[in-house]
Design a protein around this motif. Structure first.
Motif, PDB file in Angstrom:
ATOM      1  N   THR A 323       0.837  -1.184   0.000  1.00 20.80           N
ATOM      2  CA  THR A 323       0.000   0.000   0.000  1.00 20.80           C
ATOM      3  C   THR A 323       0.884   1.251   0.000  1.00 20.80           C
ATOM      4  OG1 THR A 323      -0.178  -0.368   2.391  1.00 20.80           O
ATOM      5  CG2 THR A 323      -2.012  -1.086   1.029  1.00 20.80           C
ATOM      6  N   ALA A 324       0.282   2.416   0.202  1.00 18.96           N
ATOM      7  CA  ALA A 324       1.012   3.678   0.078  1.00 18.96           C
ATOM      8  C   ALA A 324       2.309   3.665   0.878  1.00 18.96           C
ATOM      9  CB  ALA A 324       0.121   4.834   0.520  1.00 18.96           C
ATOM     10  N   ILE A 325       2.228   3.286   2.126  1.00 17.19           N
ATOM     11  CA  ILE A 325       3.409   2.969   2.925  1.00 17.19           C
ATOM     12  C   ILE A 325       3.229   1.526   3.352  1.00 17.19           C
ATOM     13  CG2 ILE A 325       4.692   3.455   5.026  1.00 17.19           C
ATOM     14  CD1 ILE A 325       3.891   6.340   4.779  1.00 17.19           C
ATOM     15  N   PRO A 326       4.090   0.621   2.900  1.00 15.75           N
ATOM     16  CA  PRO A 326       3.814  -0.804   3.047  1.00 15.75           C
ATOM     17  C   PRO A 326       4.106  -1.340   4.453  1.00 15.75           C
ATOM     18  CG  PRO A 326       5.870  -0.498   1.873  1.00 15.75           C
ATOM     19  CD  PRO A 326       5.284   0.867   2.052  1.00 15.75           C
ATOM     20  N   TYR A 327       3.461  -2.451   4.773  1.00 14.49           N
ATOM     21  CA  TYR A 327       3.662  -3.158   6.028  1.00 14.49           C
ATOM     22  C   TYR A 327       3.250  -4.610   5.822  1.00 14.49           C
ATOM     23  CZ  TYR A 327      -1.392  -2.265   6.616  1.00 14.49           C
ATOM     24  OH  TYR A 327      -2.755  -2.190   6.435  1.00 14.49           O
ATOM     25  N   TRP A 328       3.442  -5.424   6.845  1.00 13.53           N
ATOM     26  CA  TRP A 328       3.062  -6.844   6.777  1.00 13.53           C
ATOM     27  C   TRP A 328       1.856  -7.054   7.680  1.00 13.53           C
ATOM     28  CZ3 TRP A 328       1.778 -11.277   9.134  1.00 13.53           C
ATOM     29  CH2 TRP A 328       1.990 -12.491   8.462  1.00 13.53           C
ATOM     30  N   GLU A 329       0.855  -7.768   7.170  1.00 15.91           N
ATOM     31  CA  GLU A 329      -0.288  -8.140   8.003  1.00 15.91           C
ATOM     32  C   GLU A 329      -0.933  -9.397   7.451  1.00 15.91           C
ATOM     33  OE1 GLU A 329      -3.664  -6.657  10.814  1.00 15.91           O
ATOM     34  OE2 GLU A 329      -2.690  -5.157   9.572  1.00 15.91           O
ATOM     35  N   GLY A 330      -1.136 -10.380   8.344  1.00 16.17           N
ATOM     36  CA  GLY A 330      -1.751 -11.607   7.882  1.00 16.17           C
ATOM     37  C   GLY A 330      -2.120 -12.536   9.016  1.00 16.17           C
ATOM     38  N   PRO A 331      -2.842 -13.610   8.688  1.00 14.44           N
ATOM     39  CA  PRO A 331      -3.271 -14.583   9.691  1.00 14.44           C
ATOM     40  C   PRO A 331      -2.102 -15.439  10.153  1.00 14.44           C
ATOM     41  CG  PRO A 331      -3.927 -15.299   7.498  1.00 14.44           C
ATOM     42  CD  PRO A 331      -3.345 -13.928   7.339  1.00 14.44           C
ATOM     43  N   VAL A 332      -2.194 -15.908  11.408  1.00 18.41           N
ATOM     44  CA  VAL A 332      -1.154 -16.737  12.003  1.00 18.41           C
ATOM     45  C   VAL A 332      -1.775 -17.949  12.678  1.00 18.41           C
ATOM     46  CG1 VAL A 332       0.484 -14.845  12.327  1.00 18.41           C
ATOM     47  CG2 VAL A 332      -1.179 -15.367  14.138  1.00 18.41           C
ATOM     48  N   GLN A 333      -0.947 -18.972  12.842  1.00 22.11           N
ATOM     49  CA  GLN A 333      -1.315 -20.182  13.570  1.00 22.11           C
ATOM     50  C   GLN A 333      -0.521 -20.233  14.861  1.00 22.11           C
ATOM     51  OE1 GLN A 333      -0.186 -22.558  10.144  1.00 22.11           O
ATOM     52  NE2 GLN A 333      -2.314 -23.117   9.756  1.00 22.11           N
ATOM     53  N   VAL A 334      -1.129 -20.759  15.921  1.00 26.17           N
ATOM     54  CA  VAL A 334      -0.542 -20.745  17.252  1.00 26.17           C
ATOM     55  C   VAL A 334      -0.406 -22.169  17.770  1.00 26.17           C
ATOM     56  CG1 VAL A 334      -0.770 -19.882  19.609  1.00 26.17           C
ATOM     57  CG2 VAL A 334      -1.602 -18.496  17.700  1.00 26.17           C
ATOM     58  N   THR A 335       0.797 -22.537  18.247  1.00 29.59           N
ATOM     59  CA  THR A 335       1.047 -23.841  18.861  1.00 29.59           C
ATOM     60  C   THR A 335       1.867 -23.640  20.131  1.00 29.59           C
ATOM     61  OG1 THR A 335       3.049 -24.156  17.521  1.00 29.59           O
ATOM     62  CG2 THR A 335       0.999 -25.070  16.645  1.00 29.59           C
ATOM     63  N   GLY A 336       1.891 -24.671  20.978  1.00 26.86           N
ATOM     64  CA  GLY A 336       2.675 -24.596  22.207  1.00 26.86           C
ATOM     65  C   GLY A 336       1.789 -24.792  23.414  1.00 26.86           C
ATOM     66  N   SER A 337       1.956 -23.947  24.429  1.00 23.31           N
ATOM     67  CA  SER A 337       1.144 -24.071  25.641  1.00 23.31           C
ATOM     68  C   SER A 337      -0.336 -23.873  25.350  1.00 23.31           C
ATOM     69  CB  SER A 337       1.603 -23.054  26.685  1.00 23.31           C
ATOM     70  OG  SER A 337       1.369 -21.721  26.233  1.00 23.31           O
ATOM     71  N   HIS A 338      -0.652 -23.127  24.314  1.00 19.21           N
ATOM     72  CA  HIS A 338      -2.018 -22.891  23.870  1.00 19.21           C
ATOM     73  C   HIS A 338      -2.074 -23.105  22.358  1.00 19.21           C
ATOM     74  CE1 HIS A 338      -1.787 -20.835  27.695  1.00 19.21           C
ATOM     75  NE2 HIS A 338      -3.101 -20.649  27.720  1.00 19.21           N
ATOM     76  N   GLN A 339      -3.191 -23.627  21.886  1.00 16.25           N
ATOM     77  CA  GLN A 339      -3.422 -23.808  20.459  1.00 16.25           C
ATOM     78  C   GLN A 339      -4.430 -22.780  19.980  1.00 16.25           C
ATOM     79  OE1 GLN A 339      -1.723 -26.500  18.888  1.00 16.25           O
ATOM     80  NE2 GLN A 339      -0.770 -26.689  20.913  1.00 16.25           N
ATOM     81  N   GLY A 340      -4.272 -22.340  18.742  1.00 13.03           N
ATOM     82  CA  GLY A 340      -5.257 -21.402  18.217  1.00 13.03           C
ATOM     83  C   GLY A 340      -4.786 -20.736  16.946  1.00 13.03           C
ATOM     84  N   ARG A 341      -5.322 -19.552  16.683  1.00 12.81           N
ATOM     85  CA  ARG A 341      -4.943 -18.774  15.519  1.00 12.81           C
ATOM     86  C   ARG A 341      -5.203 -17.302  15.799  1.00 12.81           C
ATOM     87  NH1 ARG A 341      -9.403 -20.548  10.923  1.00 12.81           N
ATOM     88  NH2 ARG A 341     -11.300 -20.097  12.095  1.00 12.81           N
ATOM     89  N   GLY A 342      -4.814 -16.462  14.881  1.00 14.35           N
ATOM     90  CA  GLY A 342      -4.973 -15.039  15.126  1.00 14.35           C
ATOM     91  C   GLY A 342      -4.442 -14.212  13.973  1.00 14.35           C
ATOM     92  N   TYR A 343      -4.005 -12.982  14.308  1.00 14.63           N
ATOM     93  CA  TYR A 343      -3.496 -12.054  13.300  1.00 14.63           C
ATOM     94  C   TYR A 343      -2.241 -11.374  13.838  1.00 14.63           C
ATOM     95  CZ  TYR A 343      -5.750 -11.426   8.810  1.00 14.63           C
ATOM     96  OH  TYR A 343      -6.129 -11.567   7.505  1.00 14.63           O
ATOM     97  N   LEU A 344      -1.361 -11.018  12.901  1.00 10.52           N
ATOM     98  CA  LEU A 344      -0.114 -10.334  13.228  1.00 10.52           C
ATOM     99  C   LEU A 344       0.072  -9.148  12.268  1.00 10.52           C
ATOM    100  CD1 LEU A 344       2.794 -10.044  14.397  1.00 10.52           C
ATOM    101  CD2 LEU A 344       3.491 -11.887  12.840  1.00 10.52           C
ATOM    102  N   GLU A 345       0.403  -7.981  12.833  1.00 14.45           N
ATOM    103  CA  GLU A 345       0.742  -6.809  12.044  1.00 14.45           C
ATOM    104  C   GLU A 345       2.152  -6.373  12.415  1.00 14.45           C
ATOM    105  OE1 GLU A 345      -1.663  -2.899  11.097  1.00 14.45           O
ATOM    106  OE2 GLU A 345      -0.578  -2.643  12.974  1.00 14.45           O
ATOM    107  N   MET A 346       2.982  -6.081  11.381  1.00 18.50           N
ATOM    108  CA  MET A 346       4.372  -5.678  11.611  1.00 18.50           C
ATOM    109  C   MET A 346       4.693  -4.476  10.745  1.00 18.50           C
ATOM    110  SD  MET A 346       6.255  -9.411  11.763  1.00 18.50           S
ATOM    111  CE  MET A 346       5.571 -10.030  10.211  1.00 18.50           C
ATOM    112  N   THR A 347       5.238  -3.439  11.369  1.00 19.97           N
ATOM    113  CA  THR A 347       5.634  -2.238  10.648  1.00 19.97           C
ATOM    114  C   THR A 347       7.082  -1.888  10.988  1.00 19.97           C
ATOM    115  OG1 THR A 347       5.012  -0.656  12.356  1.00 19.97           O
ATOM    116  CG2 THR A 347       3.274  -1.396  10.877  1.00 19.97           C
ATOM    117  N   GLY A 348       7.671  -1.036  10.161  1.00 17.74           N
ATOM    118  CA  GLY A 348       9.036  -0.580  10.411  1.00 17.74           C
ATOM    119  C   GLY A 348      10.106  -1.442   9.797  1.00 17.74           C
ATOM    120  N   TYR A 349       9.730  -2.407   8.975  1.00 18.31           N
ATOM    121  CA  TYR A 349      10.705  -3.298   8.334  1.00 18.31           C
ATOM    122  C   TYR A 349      11.005  -2.767   6.937  1.00 18.31           C
ATOM    123  CZ  TYR A 349       9.778  -6.261  12.296  1.00 18.31           C
ATOM    124  OH  TYR A 349       9.654  -6.742  13.587  1.00 18.31           O
ATOM    125  N   GLU A 350      11.905  -1.800   6.875  1.00 19.38           N
ATOM    126  CA  GLU A 350      12.205  -1.124   5.605  1.00 19.38           C
ATOM    127  C   GLU A 350      13.325  -1.842   4.865  1.00 19.38           C
ATOM    128  OE1 GLU A 350      10.264   1.105   4.569  1.00 19.38           O
ATOM    129  OE2 GLU A 350       9.133   1.243   6.429  1.00 19.38           O
TER     130      GLU A 350
END
Length: 350
Positions: A323-350
């Motif tokens: 997008t105009a100023i790009p970033y990363w955003e997408g669905p994630v899977q969770v394993t370990g002490s808890h199982q599940g899923r969710g979302y992750l957003e990351m900015t500042g990775y130029e």
């Protein structure tokens, strides 16, 4: 953050208006709030009014992400976001209105990522938010309803979707009753979520129409000086566990490689507990090169007070928002002490 906080707001200013934009903090979100209102501790929210726009604040967003499944069990992710920023604290009419709007929409599959954006001006009816009845729109994208039951649409050159949402739990207020501190210098926002929407509808993709259902997380946030002037990006997690509990956590990056963190633990019954700086930790485990950037798409996330020690992995490591100023955003899977899923957003990775 979906926060949320986003670099796209400053990008909208740069794209649409040939004027200087201060660059303090990440994407200008550390710029002085002079002339604008600023969040104060012990907020008192009023609904439905606070679902609408707060024009006396500089930046604001309505931010929805969803984890979905198709009929064959294939996982998908969906994003719908409307950002508002003000060029000045004074109001005006028509093209003189200082409000700028940006919309982002995306669909993520295990092997593809579709993304599009819309840019708009306030004051001319192209974009806006009404509180009662609630409606957020930019061009022909809409999110509307009563915050219990809503409908949502968006479209781009190669995809679209039509969704229905139904709230299954209470609103969650982050930080101290919705006053969410973002730095040791005291910058803050007002921040609440509806993390318990059930969602169903149809994805219209180049491969065909796909009926989907799942769960959505909706964030509301506004401020005028969101970050300190030395914070350079963030990593934001919204995790939904199979036992019904949820975790929102973020870390804000600083030039000396230290981080400011905050988190909210949400029990399955909707009871929430806020955690201050240092209680939540997110540590990159592996990176992936996408769009020419090395982006951490594999994380260890811990919240020891709740026994959380999980690995968070991207469904599609190439979920780059071009997008105009790009970033990363997408669905994630969770394993370990808890199982599940969710979302992750990351900015500042130029």
């Amino acid at each position: 953050m979906n926060g949320k906080m986003t670099n796209a707001i400053a990008g909208l200013v740069c794209l649409l208006f040939p004027m200087p934009v201060l660059a303090q903090g990440f994407a200008g979100l550390g710029t002085s709030a002079e002339g604008f209102a600023t969040p104060e501790p012990n907020p008192s929210f009023s609904f439905p009014a606070d679902h609408g726009a707060h024009y006396d604040y500089r930046v604001e967003w309505w931010y929805l992400t969803a984890n979905l499944n198709g009929p064959d069990g294939t996982p998908y992710g969906l994003q719908w976001t409307l950002f508002r920023t003000a060029l000045a604290p004074e109001e005006g009419a028509g093209w003189q209105a200082p409000q700028l709007w940006m919309g982002h929409a995306a669909v993520t599959t295990p092997d593809a990522h579709y993304v599009t954006e819309r840019l708009g001006r306030g004051g001319i009816g192209q974009a806006g938010v009404a509180a009662d009845p609630f409606e957020a729109w930019i061009d022909d994208w809409h999110l509307s309803g009563d915050w219990q039951d809503m409908v949502m649409t968006a479209s781009g050159p190669d995809f679209s979707y039509d969704m229905a949402l139904s709230a299954q739990g209470p609103l969650i207020f982050h930080g101290e009753g919705g006053y969410s501190v973002k730095s040791s210098d005291g910058q803050a926002s007002y921040y609440y979520s509806q993390p318990n929407f059930s969602i169903l509808g149809t994805l219209h993709l180049p491969t065909g129409d796909i009926p989907v259902s799942g769960n959505a997380w909706f964030d509301r946030e506004w401020s005028s000086q969101l970050l300190s002037d030395n914070q350079i990006g963030w990593d934001w997690f919204s995790l939904s566990f199979d036992d019904g509990a949820k975790l929102m956590g973020f870390r804000l990056q600083q030039p000396d490689e230290s981080n400011y963190t905050s988190a909210t633990w949400i029990n399955a019954d909707g009871q929430a507990q806020a955690y201050p700086d240092g209680a939540f930790q997110a540590t990159p485990l592996a990176t992936h090169k996408t769009a020419g950037r090395d982006v951490p798409v594999h994380w260890q996330v811990t919240l020891p007070d709740q026994g959380v020690d999980v690995t968070v992995s991207a469904l599609n490591p190439d979920a780059w928002m071009a997008t105009a100023i790009p970033y990363w955003e997408g669905p994630v899977q969770v394993t370990g002490s808890h199982q599940g899923r969710g979302y992750l957003e990351m900015t500042g990775y130029e």
